[in-house]
Scaffold this motif. Structure first.
Motif, PDB file in Angstrom:
ATOM      1  N   THR A  32     -27.053 -61.281  64.351  1.00  0.00           N
ATOM      2  CA  THR A  32     -27.261 -62.581  65.242  1.00  0.00           C
ATOM      3  C   THR A  32     -28.771 -62.863  65.065  1.00  0.00           C
ATOM      4  O   THR A  32     -29.156 -64.080  65.498  1.00  0.00           O
ATOM      5  CB  THR A  32     -26.752 -62.667  66.356  1.00  0.00           C
ATOM      6  OG1 THR A  32     -27.258 -61.416  67.338  1.00  0.00           O
ATOM      7  CG2 THR A  32     -25.039 -62.330  66.396  1.00  0.00           C
ATOM      8  N   VAL A  33     -29.581 -61.861  64.894  1.00  0.00           N
ATOM      9  CA  VAL A  33     -30.999 -62.341  64.835  1.00  0.00           C
ATOM     10  C   VAL A  33     -31.279 -63.340  63.990  1.00  0.00           C
ATOM     11  O   VAL A  33     -32.149 -64.057  64.115  1.00  0.00           O
ATOM     12  CB  VAL A  33     -31.870 -60.871  64.502  1.00  0.00           C
ATOM     13  CG1 VAL A  33     -33.286 -61.317  64.215  1.00  0.00           C
ATOM     14  CG2 VAL A  33     -31.585 -60.060  65.571  1.00  0.00           C
ATOM     15  N   GLY A  34     -30.484 -63.266  62.554  1.00  0.00           N
ATOM     16  CA  GLY A  34     -30.835 -64.271  61.862  1.00  0.00           C
ATOM     17  C   GLY A  34     -30.318 -65.676  62.013  1.00  0.00           C
ATOM     18  O   GLY A  34     -30.285 -66.863  61.316  1.00  0.00           O
ATOM     19  N   MET A  35     -29.718 -65.897  63.288  1.00  0.00           N
ATOM     20  CA  MET A  35     -29.365 -67.227  63.804  1.00  0.00           C
ATOM     21  C   MET A  35     -30.371 -68.415  64.113  1.00  0.00           C
ATOM     22  O   MET A  35     -30.238 -69.266  64.259  1.00  0.00           O
ATOM     23  CB  MET A  35     -28.433 -67.067  64.938  1.00  0.00           C
ATOM     24  CG  MET A  35     -27.097 -66.463  64.656  1.00  0.00           C
ATOM     25  SD  MET A  35     -26.089 -66.141  66.142  1.00  0.00           S
ATOM     26  CE  MET A  35     -25.850 -67.976  66.704  1.00  0.00           C
ATOM     27  N   VAL A  36     -31.839 -67.708  64.030  1.00  0.00           N
ATOM     28  CA  VAL A  36     -32.811 -68.588  64.287  1.00  0.00           C
ATOM     29  C   VAL A  36     -32.932 -69.528  62.943  1.00  0.00           C
ATOM     30  O   VAL A  36     -33.808 -70.529  62.803  1.00  0.00           O
ATOM     31  CB  VAL A  36     -34.292 -68.026  64.310  1.00  0.00           C
ATOM     32  CG1 VAL A  36     -34.170 -67.167  65.905  1.00  0.00           C
ATOM     33  CG2 VAL A  36     -34.563 -67.016  63.342  1.00  0.00           C
ATOM     34  N   ILE A  37     -32.396 -69.338  61.723  1.00  0.00           N
ATOM     35  CA  ILE A  37     -32.359 -70.010  60.611  1.00  0.00           C
ATOM     36  C   ILE A  37     -31.646 -71.287  60.957  1.00  0.00           C
ATOM     37  O   ILE A  37     -30.207 -71.273  60.967  1.00  0.00           O
ATOM     38  CB  ILE A  37     -31.840 -69.259  59.456  1.00  0.00           C
ATOM     39  CG1 ILE A  37     -32.762 -67.963  59.226  1.00  0.00           C
ATOM     40  CG2 ILE A  37     -31.881 -69.997  58.077  1.00  0.00           C
ATOM     41  CD1 ILE A  37     -32.072 -66.937  58.165  1.00  0.00           C
ATOM     42  N   PRO A  38     -32.162 -72.496  60.852  1.00  0.00           N
ATOM     43  CA  PRO A  38     -31.256 -73.699  61.109  1.00  0.00           C
ATOM     44  C   PRO A  38     -30.494 -74.160  59.991  1.00  0.00           C
ATOM     45  O   PRO A  38     -30.832 -73.775  58.631  1.00  0.00           O
ATOM     46  CB  PRO A  38     -32.494 -74.716  60.882  1.00  0.00           C
ATOM     47  CG  PRO A  38     -33.751 -73.927  61.223  1.00  0.00           C
ATOM     48  CD  PRO A  38     -33.691 -72.733  60.543  1.00  0.00           C
ATOM     49  N   GLY A  39     -29.275 -74.370  60.266  1.00  0.00           N
ATOM     50  CA  GLY A  39     -28.114 -74.565  59.035  1.00  0.00           C
ATOM     51  C   GLY A  39     -27.118 -73.443  58.949  1.00  0.00           C
ATOM     52  O   GLY A  39     -26.263 -73.550  58.365  1.00  0.00           O
ATOM     53  N   LEU A  40     -27.777 -72.239  59.043  1.00  0.00           N
ATOM     54  CA  LEU A  40     -27.039 -70.955  58.951  1.00  0.00           C
ATOM     55  C   LEU A  40     -26.710 -70.478  60.099  1.00  0.00           C
ATOM     56  O   LEU A  40     -25.811 -69.395  59.945  1.00  0.00           O
ATOM     57  CB  LEU A  40     -27.955 -70.247  58.041  1.00  0.00           C
ATOM     58  CG  LEU A  40     -28.175 -70.514  56.455  1.00  0.00           C
ATOM     59  CD1 LEU A  40     -29.092 -69.753  55.719  1.00  0.00           C
ATOM     60  CD2 LEU A  40     -26.816 -70.893  55.750  1.00  0.00           C
ATOM     61  N   ASP A  41     -27.037 -70.869  61.172  1.00  0.00           N
ATOM     62  CA  ASP A  41     -27.000 -70.222  62.543  1.00  0.00           C
ATOM     63  C   ASP A  41     -25.246 -69.947  62.725  1.00  0.00           C
ATOM     64  O   ASP A  41     -24.946 -68.932  63.297  1.00  0.00           O
ATOM     65  CB  ASP A  41     -27.577 -70.936  63.664  1.00  0.00           C
ATOM     66  CG  ASP A  41     -27.248 -72.300  63.865  1.00  0.00           C
ATOM     67  OD1 ASP A  41     -26.729 -72.896  62.730  1.00  0.00           O
ATOM     68  OD2 ASP A  41     -27.852 -73.077  64.641  1.00  0.00           O
ATOM     69  N   TYR A  42     -24.670 -70.876  62.499  1.00  0.00           N
ATOM     70  CA  TYR A  42     -23.154 -70.850  62.881  1.00  0.00           C
ATOM     71  C   TYR A  42     -22.470 -70.029  62.015  1.00  0.00           C
ATOM     72  O   TYR A  42     -21.755 -68.983  62.585  1.00  0.00           O
ATOM     73  CB  TYR A  42     -22.667 -72.476  62.997  1.00  0.00           C
ATOM     74  CG  TYR A  42     -21.193 -72.416  63.616  1.00  0.00           C
ATOM     75  CD1 TYR A  42     -20.999 -72.293  64.709  1.00  0.00           C
ATOM     76  CD2 TYR A  42     -20.120 -72.388  62.697  1.00  0.00           C
ATOM     77  CE1 TYR A  42     -19.847 -72.176  65.501  1.00  0.00           C
ATOM     78  CE2 TYR A  42     -18.713 -72.623  63.067  1.00  0.00           C
ATOM     79  CZ  TYR A  42     -18.636 -72.317  64.456  1.00  0.00           C
ATOM     80  OH  TYR A  42     -17.417 -72.455  65.037  1.00  0.00           O
ATOM     81  N   GLY A  43     -22.757 -69.950  60.775  1.00  0.00           N
ATOM     82  CA  GLY A  43     -22.245 -68.957  59.856  1.00  0.00           C
ATOM     83  C   GLY A  43     -22.565 -67.637  60.078  1.00  0.00           C
ATOM     84  O   GLY A  43     -21.708 -66.755  59.866  1.00  0.00           O
ATOM     85  N   ILE A  44     -23.707 -67.450  60.432  1.00  0.00           N
ATOM     86  CA  ILE A  44     -24.252 -66.138  60.664  1.00  0.00           C
ATOM     87  C   ILE A  44     -23.534 -65.379  61.943  1.00  0.00           C
ATOM     88  O   ILE A  44     -23.108 -64.440  62.008  1.00  0.00           O
ATOM     89  CB  ILE A  44     -25.771 -65.975  60.823  1.00  0.00           C
ATOM     90  CG1 ILE A  44     -26.548 -66.372  59.441  1.00  0.00           C
ATOM     91  CG2 ILE A  44     -26.281 -64.771  61.423  1.00  0.00           C
ATOM     92  CD1 ILE A  44     -27.775 -66.404  59.453  1.00  0.00           C
ATOM     93  N   GLY A  45     -23.562 -66.394  63.091  1.00  0.00           N
ATOM     94  CA  GLY A  45     -22.657 -65.701  64.093  1.00  0.00           C
ATOM     95  C   GLY A  45     -21.311 -65.532  63.858  1.00  0.00           C
ATOM     96  O   GLY A  45     -20.704 -64.513  64.281  1.00  0.00           O
ATOM     97  N   LEU A  46     -20.619 -66.378  62.947  1.00  0.00           N
ATOM     98  CA  LEU A  46     -19.471 -66.116  62.641  1.00  0.00           C
ATOM     99  C   LEU A  46     -19.229 -64.908  62.117  1.00  0.00           C
ATOM    100  O   LEU A  46     -18.130 -64.003  62.224  1.00  0.00           O
ATOM    101  CB  LEU A  46     -18.590 -67.326  61.947  1.00  0.00           C
ATOM    102  CG  LEU A  46     -18.184 -68.538  62.851  1.00  0.00           C
ATOM    103  CD1 LEU A  46     -17.675 -69.317  62.001  1.00  0.00           C
ATOM    104  CD2 LEU A  46     -17.230 -68.295  63.814  1.00  0.00           C
ATOM    105  N   ALA A  47     -19.936 -64.463  60.797  1.00  0.00           N
ATOM    106  CA  ALA A  47     -19.987 -63.350  60.069  1.00  0.00           C
ATOM    107  C   ALA A  47     -20.213 -62.206  60.938  1.00  0.00           C
ATOM    108  O   ALA A  47     -19.491 -61.243  60.747  1.00  0.00           O
ATOM    109  CB  ALA A  47     -21.078 -63.560  58.928  1.00  0.00           C
ATOM    110  N   ALA A  48     -21.174 -62.306  61.719  1.00  0.00           N
ATOM    111  CA  ALA A  48     -21.379 -61.206  62.566  1.00  0.00           C
ATOM    112  C   ALA A  48     -20.346 -60.845  63.480  1.00  0.00           C
ATOM    113  O   ALA A  48     -19.940 -59.422  63.722  1.00  0.00           O
ATOM    114  CB  ALA A  48     -22.673 -61.314  63.629  1.00  0.00           C
ATOM    115  N   LEU A  49     -19.433 -61.944  64.284  1.00  0.00           N
ATOM    116  CA  LEU A  49     -17.954 -61.503  64.937  1.00  0.00           C
ATOM    117  C   LEU A  49     -17.194 -61.005  64.046  1.00  0.00           C
ATOM    118  O   LEU A  49     -16.497 -60.202  64.463  1.00  0.00           O
ATOM    119  CB  LEU A  49     -17.953 -62.868  65.442  1.00  0.00           C
ATOM    120  CG  LEU A  49     -18.414 -63.476  66.780  1.00  0.00           C
ATOM    121  CD1 LEU A  49     -17.958 -64.646  67.323  1.00  0.00           C
ATOM    122  CD2 LEU A  49     -18.240 -62.191  67.906  1.00  0.00           C
ATOM    123  N   GLY A  50     -17.030 -61.492  62.558  1.00  0.00           N
ATOM    124  CA  GLY A  50     -16.028 -60.895  61.936  1.00  0.00           C
ATOM    125  C   GLY A  50     -16.140 -59.524  61.462  1.00  0.00           C
ATOM    126  O   GLY A  50     -15.364 -58.760  61.626  1.00  0.00           O
TER     127      GLY A  50
END
Length: 106
Positions: A32-50
């Motif tokens: 979720t540290v990578g969620m600072v990247i605009p446009g990818l934040d939601y996808g990174i969050g979902l991937a981390a949860l999965g």
């Protein structure tokens, strides 16, 4: 997860072992540290949860004698409780638990 396994499914589970392996299973949340990247934040969050859910399921299966289906149900129940508790902390004015559960378009 522990309550579901021991009380509902009557599986053998040691709480200390379960906490230890589930702690390691939470490692994908570091993505979720990578969620600072605009446009990818939601996808990174979902991937981390999965990935966290999948790793937790593997951890529960390795630490208990529960069959795969019961381990999946117990993991889902524990994950649901975790999501609810984090949502309670992640109010719009609370900064202690933002991130993967807060998505506000900019």
């Amino acid at each position: 997860t522990y309550v579901m396994l021991t009380q509902v499914f009557r599986a053998r589970a040691d709480v200390n072992e379960l906490i230890r392996v589930m702690g390691f299973a939470a490692a994908p949340l570091a993505l979720t540290v990578g969620m600072v990247i605009p446009g990818l934040d939601y996808g990174i969050g979902l991937a981390a949860l999965g990935l966290t859910f999948g790793a937790t399921l593997i951890a529960v299966q390795s630490a208990t004698d529960a069959p795969a289906g019961k381990a999946l149900i117990a993991t889902a129940a524990g994950f649901a409780v975790w999501v609810i508790v984090v949502q309670l902390f992640a109010g719009s004015t609370n900064t202690y638990a933002p991130g993967i559960f807060i998505f506000a378009p900019r």
